[in-house]
Design a protein around this motif. Structure first.
Motif, PDB file in Angstrom:
ATOM      1  N   HIS A  79       2.196  16.880  48.303  1.00 60.85           N
ATOM      2  CA  HIS A  79       3.167  17.712  48.698  1.00 60.85           C
ATOM      3  C   HIS A  79       3.342  17.891  47.110  1.00 60.85           C
ATOM      4  CE1 HIS A  79       3.589  16.496  52.971  1.00 60.85           C
ATOM      5  NE2 HIS A  79       3.841  15.588  52.551  1.00 60.85           N
ATOM      6  N   GLU A  80       4.163  18.779  47.434  1.00 59.95           N
ATOM      7  CA  GLU A  80       5.026  19.762  46.553  1.00 59.95           C
ATOM      8  C   GLU A  80       6.457  20.233  46.657  1.00 59.95           C
ATOM      9  OE1 GLU A  80       3.410  23.961  45.254  1.00 59.95           O
ATOM     10  OE2 GLU A  80       1.856  22.946  44.486  1.00 59.95           O
ATOM     11  N   THR A  81       7.624  19.699  45.154  1.00 60.45           N
ATOM     12  CA  THR A  81       8.944  19.024  45.382  1.00 60.45           C
ATOM     13  C   THR A  81       9.310  19.833  45.057  1.00 60.45           C
ATOM     14  OG1 THR A  81       8.401  16.784  46.379  1.00 60.45           O
ATOM     15  CG2 THR A  81      10.742  17.388  45.751  1.00 60.45           C
ATOM     16  N   LEU A  82      10.383  20.591  44.367  1.00 64.88           N
ATOM     17  CA  LEU A  82      11.097  21.508  43.953  1.00 64.88           C
ATOM     18  C   LEU A  82      12.683  21.156  43.551  1.00 64.88           C
ATOM     19  CD1 LEU A  82      11.748  24.025  42.989  1.00 64.88           C
ATOM     20  CD2 LEU A  82      13.130  25.168  44.544  1.00 64.88           C
ATOM     21  N   VAL A  83      12.017  20.626  41.808  1.00 64.27           N
ATOM     22  CA  VAL A  83      13.743  20.113  41.792  1.00 64.27           C
ATOM     23  C   VAL A  83      14.262  20.924  40.636  1.00 64.27           C
ATOM     24  CG1 VAL A  83      13.887  17.910  40.116  1.00 64.27           C
ATOM     25  CG2 VAL A  83      12.262  17.765  41.713  1.00 64.27           C
ATOM     26  N   PRO A  84      15.586  20.486  41.223  1.00 63.99           N
ATOM     27  CA  PRO A  84      16.805  21.602  39.583  1.00 63.99           C
ATOM     28  C   PRO A  84      16.755  20.912  39.030  1.00 63.99           C
ATOM     29  CG  PRO A  84      17.518  21.583  42.619  1.00 63.99           C
ATOM     30  CD  PRO A  84      16.468  20.303  42.423  1.00 63.99           C
ATOM     31  N   LEU A  85      16.901  20.761  37.185  1.00 62.97           N
ATOM     32  CA  LEU A  85      16.399  19.942  36.935  1.00 62.97           C
ATOM     33  C   LEU A  85      18.547  19.735  36.236  1.00 62.97           C
ATOM     34  CD1 LEU A  85      15.179  21.957  33.863  1.00 62.97           C
ATOM     35  CD2 LEU A  85      13.895  20.466  35.379  1.00 62.97           C
ATOM     36  N   ALA A  86      19.834  20.878  37.132  1.00 64.75           N
ATOM     37  CA  ALA A  86      20.603  19.831  37.249  1.00 64.75           C
ATOM     38  C   ALA A  86      20.750  18.764  37.717  1.00 64.75           C
ATOM     39  CB  ALA A  86      21.582  21.527  37.708  1.00 64.75           C
ATOM     40  N   ALA A  87      19.675  18.510  39.130  1.00 66.37           N
ATOM     41  CA  ALA A  87      19.953  16.769  39.610  1.00 66.37           C
ATOM     42  C   ALA A  87      19.017  15.678  38.918  1.00 66.37           C
ATOM     43  CB  ALA A  87      19.024  17.347  40.722  1.00 66.37           C
ATOM     44  N   VAL A  88      18.972  16.338  37.747  1.00 65.27           N
ATOM     45  CA  VAL A  88      18.252  15.545  37.030  1.00 65.27           C
ATOM     46  C   VAL A  88      18.529  14.064  36.260  1.00 65.27           C
ATOM     47  CG1 VAL A  88      16.045  14.714  35.152  1.00 65.27           C
ATOM     48  CG2 VAL A  88      16.259  16.862  36.687  1.00 65.27           C
ATOM     49  N   ASP A  89      18.691  12.770  36.247  1.00 65.01           N
ATOM     50  CA  ASP A  89      19.465  12.109  35.527  1.00 65.01           C
ATOM     51  C   ASP A  89      18.409  12.075  34.417  1.00 65.01           C
ATOM     52  OD1 ASP A  89      21.636  11.494  37.029  1.00 65.01           O
ATOM     53  OD2 ASP A  89      20.784   9.776  37.947  1.00 65.01           O
ATOM     54  N   TRP A  90      17.180  11.039  34.639  1.00 63.95           N
ATOM     55  CA  TRP A  90      16.059  10.774  33.550  1.00 63.95           C
ATOM     56  C   TRP A  90      14.626  11.055  33.741  1.00 63.95           C
ATOM     57  CZ3 TRP A  90      12.938   7.326  34.509  1.00 63.95           C
ATOM     58  CH2 TRP A  90      13.516   6.313  35.616  1.00 63.95           C
ATOM     59  N   ILE A  91      13.827  11.812  32.946  1.00 61.52           N
ATOM     60  CA  ILE A  91      12.302  11.616  32.966  1.00 61.52           C
ATOM     61  C   ILE A  91      11.559  10.711  32.055  1.00 61.52           C
ATOM     62  CG2 ILE A  91      10.403  14.095  32.932  1.00 61.52           C
ATOM     63  CD1 ILE A  91      13.416  15.552  32.369  1.00 61.52           C
ATOM     64  N   GLU A  92      10.766  10.375  33.011  1.00 60.65           N
ATOM     65  CA  GLU A  92       9.391   9.473  31.859  1.00 60.65           C
ATOM     66  C   GLU A  92       8.608  10.309  31.733  1.00 60.65           C
ATOM     67  OE1 GLU A  92       8.019   5.473  32.773  1.00 60.65           O
ATOM     68  OE2 GLU A  92      10.567   5.372  32.864  1.00 60.65           O
ATOM     69  N   GLY A  93       7.420  10.355  30.458  1.00 60.57           N
ATOM     70  CA  GLY A  93       6.514  10.341  30.322  1.00 60.57           C
ATOM     71  C   GLY A  93       6.393  12.029  29.886  1.00 60.57           C
ATOM     72  N   LEU A  94       7.570  12.907  29.761  1.00 65.12           N
ATOM     73  CA  LEU A  94       6.906  14.073  29.393  1.00 65.12           C
ATOM     74  C   LEU A  94       7.370  14.468  27.594  1.00 65.12           C
ATOM     75  CD1 LEU A  94       7.283  16.807  30.152  1.00 65.12           C
ATOM     76  CD2 LEU A  94      10.120  16.710  29.724  1.00 65.12           C
ATOM     77  N   GLY A  95       6.105  14.781  27.172  1.00 66.89           N
ATOM     78  CA  GLY A  95       5.719  15.129  26.076  1.00 66.89           C
ATOM     79  C   GLY A  95       7.145  16.039  25.054  1.00 66.89           C
ATOM     80  N   VAL A  96       6.626  15.507  23.476  1.00 68.34           N
ATOM     81  CA  VAL A  96       7.585  16.468  22.841  1.00 68.34           C
ATOM     82  C   VAL A  96       7.109  17.764  22.644  1.00 68.34           C
ATOM     83  CG1 VAL A  96       8.959  14.704  21.488  1.00 68.34           C
ATOM     84  CG2 VAL A  96       6.037  15.411  20.719  1.00 68.34           C
TER      85      VAL A  96
END
Length: 190
Positions: free
Chosen positions: A80-97
């Motif tokens: 499934h594809e999930t659309l996530v508003p960035l304003a609802a994000v607390d933290w992200i793991e695994g995102l490179g620089v």
């Protein structure tokens, strides 16, 4: 002979000072670039990469970055594809620089993404930021600049006038994520 040594030493000091100046300038440029970085650009540079996201309200998502735009990201998780508003994000793991350049940035914002779902008449699960168990199921009827109207109906039915129980207006600030569903998908498929 001593004059040659003195001049060589002075030239070496001058070269070292120039090198330090170049290093300092490069470090300052790097800091300035980092200060200008947008989260959406970092997601845009990591398409296909696995990430883990914690959302306001306690819901967690594990998936692969499928798309990113101005203020949103789409994760593919369990088919499934999930659309996530960035304003609802607390933290992200695994995102490179890495980050994509601004000229490759997708300019479409969250209202555009919601209007695309409304146009497609896709059945959705709207997870709210008030808690992981607060989920509304239905079809997005309209998407405004800062809110959407969701026609609530059973997830196993298409949106028809007789199946709509009510219409709820939801501000985008209350949306943790939107899961597009196929009619007939069971609750275990999300």
């Amino acid at each position: 002979m001593r004059w040659d040594d003195l001049f060589a030493d002075m030239e070496a000091q001058l070269a070292a000072e120039r090198y330090r100046g170049v290093e300092m300038e490069a470090a300052e440029l790097t800091r300035a670039e980092t200060a200008e970085a947008l989260l959406e650009d970092r997601f845009g540079a990591h398409l296909g990469s696995p990430v883990r996201i914690s959302l306001r309200g306690g819901r967690g998502l594990d998936g692969f970055v499928a798309s990113a735009g101005a203020g949103w990201v789409v994760l593919e998780e369990q088919g499934h594809e999930t659309l996530v508003p960035l304003a609802a994000v607390d933290w992200i793991e695994g995102l490179g620089v890495r980050r994509q350049s601004p000229e490759h940035r997708r300019r479409l914002g969250l209202p555009h993404a919601m209007r695309a779902l409304a146009t497609a008449r896709a059945a959705v699960q709207l997870h709210l930021t008030s808690g992981p168990s607060v989920v509304l199921e239905g079809t997005i009827d309209r998407a405004g600049r800062d809110h959407l109207d969701l026609a609530l109906h059973p997830s196993d039915e298409y949106r028809r006038r007789r199946s709509v129980r009510s219409i709820r207006t939801v501000p985008y600030g209350a949306v943790a994520c939107v899961v597009a569903r196929n009619v007939g998908d069971g609750p275990d498929s999300v």
